[in-house]
Write an enzyme that holds these catalytic residues in place. Structure first.
Site, PDB file in Angstrom:
ATOM      1  N   CYS A  53     -79.357  51.523 -46.956  1.00  0.00           N
ATOM      2  CA  CYS A  53     -79.498  52.130 -48.280  1.00  0.00           C
ATOM      3  C   CYS A  53     -78.489  51.571 -49.268  1.00  0.00           C
ATOM      4  CB  CYS A  53     -79.277  53.632 -48.192  1.00  0.00           C
ATOM      5  SG  CYS A  53     -80.386  54.440 -47.061  1.00  0.00           S
ATOM      6  N   ARG A  75     -79.703  43.678 -47.975  1.00  0.00           N
ATOM      7  CA  ARG A  75     -79.188  44.577 -46.936  1.00  0.00           C
ATOM      8  C   ARG A  75     -80.304  45.221 -46.129  1.00  0.00           C
ATOM      9  NH1 ARG A  75     -74.038  47.152 -49.130  1.00  0.00           N
ATOM     10  NH2 ARG A  75     -74.828  49.055 -48.248  1.00  0.00           N
ATOM     11  N   TRP A  81     -83.361  52.977 -46.608  1.00  0.00           N
ATOM     12  CA  TRP A  81     -83.632  52.540 -45.231  1.00  0.00           C
ATOM     13  C   TRP A  81     -83.769  53.837 -44.443  1.00  0.00           C
ATOM     14  CZ3 TRP A  81     -81.111  52.851 -40.414  1.00  0.00           C
ATOM     15  CH2 TRP A  81     -81.526  51.913 -39.453  1.00  0.00           C
ATOM     16  N   ASN A 102     -76.772  57.771 -49.717  1.00  0.00           N
ATOM     17  CA  ASN A 102     -76.624  56.946 -48.515  1.00  0.00           C
ATOM     18  C   ASN A 102     -75.923  57.803 -47.467  1.00  0.00           C
ATOM     19  OD1 ASN A 102     -77.490  54.879 -50.096  1.00  0.00           O
ATOM     20  ND2 ASN A 102     -75.625  53.663 -49.993  1.00  0.00           N
ATOM     21  N   GLY A 103     -76.325  57.684 -46.213  1.00  0.00           N
ATOM     22  CA  GLY A 103     -75.639  58.437 -45.165  1.00  0.00           C
ATOM     23  C   GLY A 103     -76.561  59.439 -44.513  1.00  0.00           C
ATOM     24  N   GLU A 156     -75.720  36.933 -27.470  1.00  0.00           N
ATOM     25  CA  GLU A 156     -75.921  36.718 -28.904  1.00  0.00           C
ATOM     26  C   GLU A 156     -77.204  35.900 -29.162  1.00  0.00           C
ATOM     27  OE1 GLU A 156     -74.983  37.838 -31.603  1.00  0.00           O
ATOM     28  OE2 GLU A 156     -75.230  36.310 -33.135  1.00  0.00           O
ATOM     29  N   LYS A 167     -80.192  37.276 -31.445  1.00  0.00           N
ATOM     30  CA  LYS A 167     -80.735  36.553 -32.609  1.00  0.00           C
ATOM     31  C   LYS A 167     -82.242  36.396 -32.474  1.00  0.00           C
ATOM     32  CE  LYS A 167     -78.251  36.795 -35.003  1.00  0.00           C
ATOM     33  NZ  LYS A 167     -76.967  37.299 -34.874  1.00  0.00           N
ATOM     34  N   GLU A 174     -83.999  39.753 -33.032  1.00  0.00           N
ATOM     35  CA  GLU A 174     -83.878  40.209 -34.422  1.00  0.00           C
ATOM     36  C   GLU A 174     -84.867  39.513 -35.349  1.00  0.00           C
ATOM     37  OE1 GLU A 174     -79.408  41.421 -35.677  1.00  0.00           O
ATOM     38  OE2 GLU A 174     -79.605  39.376 -35.001  1.00  0.00           O
ATOM     39  N   HIS A 224     -79.961  39.847  -9.193  1.00  0.00           N
ATOM     40  CA  HIS A 224     -79.831  41.294  -9.020  1.00  0.00           C
ATOM     41  C   HIS A 224     -80.839  42.064  -9.862  1.00  0.00           C
ATOM     42  CE1 HIS A 224     -76.326  40.630  -6.582  1.00  0.00           C
ATOM     43  NE2 HIS A 224     -75.771  39.908  -7.542  1.00  0.00           N
ATOM     44  N   LYS A 253     -78.462  45.168 -43.076  1.00  0.00           N
ATOM     45  CA  LYS A 253     -77.293  44.289 -43.026  1.00  0.00           C
ATOM     46  C   LYS A 253     -76.007  45.089 -42.847  1.00  0.00           C
ATOM     47  CE  LYS A 253     -75.230  40.372 -43.395  1.00  0.00           C
ATOM     48  NZ  LYS A 253     -75.361  39.583 -42.175  1.00  0.00           N
TER      49      LYS A 253
END
Ligand code: G6P
Length: 608
Positions: free
Chosen positions: A2, A27, A74, A99-100, A481, A485, A488, A504, A603
């Protein structure tokens, strides 16, 4: 996530505010809206589409105003929909952007309903609007102060009241808000980046502050009800960040900016010393006192911490724990009072990381706290005694790339500093390390030159739905990572594993349809990794191997190889991640995803 913007001043502020809102689009958001004062009443326009759609609707409606607030949402409480988009109104009188997350919204909702308030949305924000309305007796500032006292959770809000045409009231607790000071206008935003086309002068609100913003003045009242003065900062804009240049997407641009980002992050360094981490504090004393490092972060920043653990333990000989911030903040831990707590965050505003840092402080854990962050004025930078500012430049792509590699550089500098303090490095060895770091931008350029080969791999991945990434030692976090990526930006289900863990469990997934990306530098674990790859090969898995130029591989048997320069040593994770970033980017492009703004992601994650 947001975003909030607001403006008050002579002339029509709507075009400037819409531009400010568009600067927050990177964002991530799912709906947007604006509320404006229009001759004695508040008009509100909301859309489930992009900011450009909002702009067109405002133009069509011919709406103009001197005082307005706007928002990118968001979704947290309530699905993405026009009715849940902000601004949220209480009748025709009060408009709120938020926001929040308000944690006690259910209780408040029941109480407000019993007093006759009707709820139209599923949002937690609607309780704020009605609460302010219920407290209003002719002064918006007073009503907001009374209302926020009843809220539990994190919030940044901006509020308009139909009866008070030029006034904008803001409040924050746990979510950032900044006031922008113009010549005849004053502004508000959740991130000063939104306002750089309007001003370079900013006041950061503290937790608990409530602010009245008019064209002529800013009045701030702190959590204890006293008038507060907050320092004025001048923050320069870096508008080159919004130009794509020759690139198709910000993600690609930012991947290719990594040599410069690393060079800039190392720019002012001529020696390794504690003063790198703090000018006005006794960094040497603080860092000399620690015998343990606790690294806190989320997502990619957490993986930077995981990589640093390998460096800290092997180079500096100091124990290190890495914690997912959202887990650590609610866990009972054993406190070591000689711990350096390092909060890693590109944005410096991640709610969980801020919460984890606060938790560590409450436990009395740290003699020293440190931020590793890419935003000088962020909450995390202001909350720690020590800090290292990475100089990646603003990162627009939601999936972090250059922020990650510069975090790694900063963490390596921290490792070398602790190693030096602990007598693990001589001056000559330190000089050699610095030389190697200075060569890093050139080595990154060599890694970027692999793009064409990676594009060949990307074609294979474009139609798949699953992938495994394997690494060992300090390349295990890089496998994590690489998988993050890929998921995402391509929505392919990907998992990162320590290669030794393959047998395993994940080996059960391996078939001819499963690509297995293996980070296989020619280091002391190479032979072990070759055995892990043989296990994949024997089950028909498709191997994609990132290795060194000299390592002995049989391409026919071992799958597709990309060879990288030998001799990266401890710097290898910083280089190996680059082909994995490129892989995710190119697979995303082939699959037609919005690589810069992947669905559902944000973001700057300012809520829990
Ligand atoms: C979000 C972003 C990730 C980032 C994470 C932590 O999930 O999409 O790219 O790694 O937040 O953010 P931070 O700003 O604390 O590094």
């Amino acid at each position: 996530m947001c975003g909030i913007v607001g403006a008050s001043g002579p002339g029509n502020q709507v075009p400037q505010l819409v531009k400010a809102l568009s600067r927050l689009e990177y964002r991530g958001y799912d709906s947007c809206g604006i509320a404006l004062q229009a001759t004695g009443r508040i008009r509100s326009v909301r859309t489930l589409r992009r900011v450009t759609d909002l702009e067109q609707r405002l133009t069509t409606l011919g709406l103009e105003s001197t005082t307005c607030i706007a928002h990118t949402r968001w979704a947290t409480h309530g699905a993405p929909s026009e009715i849940n988009a902000h601004p949220i109104m209480s009748g025709d009188a009060i408009a709120v952007v938020h926001n929040g997350i308000i944690e006690n919204y259910q209780t408040l909702r029941i109480a407000l309903s019993s007093r006759g308030y009707t709820f139209h949305s599923e949002t937690d924000t609607e309780v704020i609007a009605h609460l302010i309305h219920s407290e209003y007796t002719g002064d918006l500032l007073v009503a907001v102060r009374r209302a926020v006292k009843q809220l539990h959770g994190a919030y940044a809000i901006a509020v308009l009241c139909a009866n008070e045409p030029e006034r904008l009231v803001a409040a924050r607790s746990g979510s950032p808000l900044v006031v922008g000071i113009g010549a005849e206008h004053n502004y508000l935003a959740s991130d000063c980046w939104a306002l750089h086309h309007l001003t370079d002068r900013f006041i950061y609100l503290d937790d608990g502050d409530v602010a009245l913003i008019t064209p002529e003045r800013i009045q701030i009242i702190d959590a204890d009800g006293r008038d507060a003065q907050r320092p004025l900062f001048r923050v320069k804009a870096h508008d080159s960040a919004v130009d794509l240049g020759p690139h198709q997407h910000f993600m690609q641009k930012e991947i290719f900016e990594q040599p410069k980002a690393v060079r800039d992050t190392l720019a002012a360094i001529d020696t390794i010393s504690p003063s790198l981490f703090g000018a006005g504090v006794d960094a040497r004393k603080l860092l000399s006192e620690v015998d343990n490092v606790l690294l806190l972060g989320c997502g990619t920043s957490y993986y930077a911490g995981l990589t640093a653990k390998y460096w800290l333990e092997s180079i500096a000989g100091i124990s290190a724990q890495v914690e997912i911030a959202s887990e650590y903040r609610y866990r009972e831990t054993v406190t070591n009072r000689r711990t350096l707590v390092v909060a890693i965050s590109q944005s410096g505003e991640t709610a969980d990381t801020i919460g984890a840092l606060d938790h560590a402080k409450e436990l009395g854990e740290p003699p020293a706290t440190m931020a590793i962050c890419n935003v000088a004025t962020s909450s995390i930078m202001r909350a720690t005694t020590l800090a290292y500012l990475t100089r990646a430049g603003i990162e627009m792509g939601v999936a972090s790339t250059k922020a990650f590699t510069t975090q790694l550089v900063a963490l390596l500098l921290l490792t070398l500093t602790l190693a030096r303090l602990r007598g693990r490095l001589t001056a000559a060895q330190t000089g050699e390390w610095l030389d190697r770091l200075r060569r890093l931008p050139t080595d990154i350029e060599s890694a970027l030159a692999l793009e064409t080969q990676i594009m060949g791999w990307a074609v294979d991945f474009a139609d798949l739905e699953h992938a495994l990434f394997l690494g060992r030692g300090m390349h295990f976090p890089i496998a994590l990572e690489g998988a993050l990526k890929l998921k995402e930006v391509t929505y392919i289900h990907a998992e990162g594993y320590a290669a030794g863990e393959l047998k395993h469990g994940p080996l059960a997934l391996v078939s001819g349809a499963m690509p297995v990306v293996t980070i296989a530098p020619d280091d002391q674990l190479f032979q072990k990794l070759v055995s892990n790859m043989a296990e994949v090969h024997a089950r028909g898995g498709r191997l994609y191997v990132l290795t060194d130029s000299s390592s002995a591989f049989d391409t026919a048997k071992d799958g597709r190889l990309i060879r990288m320069r030998d001799g990266a040593g401890m710097l290898s994770p910083i280089l190996r991640v680059i082909p994995l970033q490129l892989l995710a980017y190119h697979v995303g492009c082939l699959r037609g995803t919005d690589v810069d703004k992947p669905r559902n992601l944000a973001k700057s994650v300012t809520v829990e």
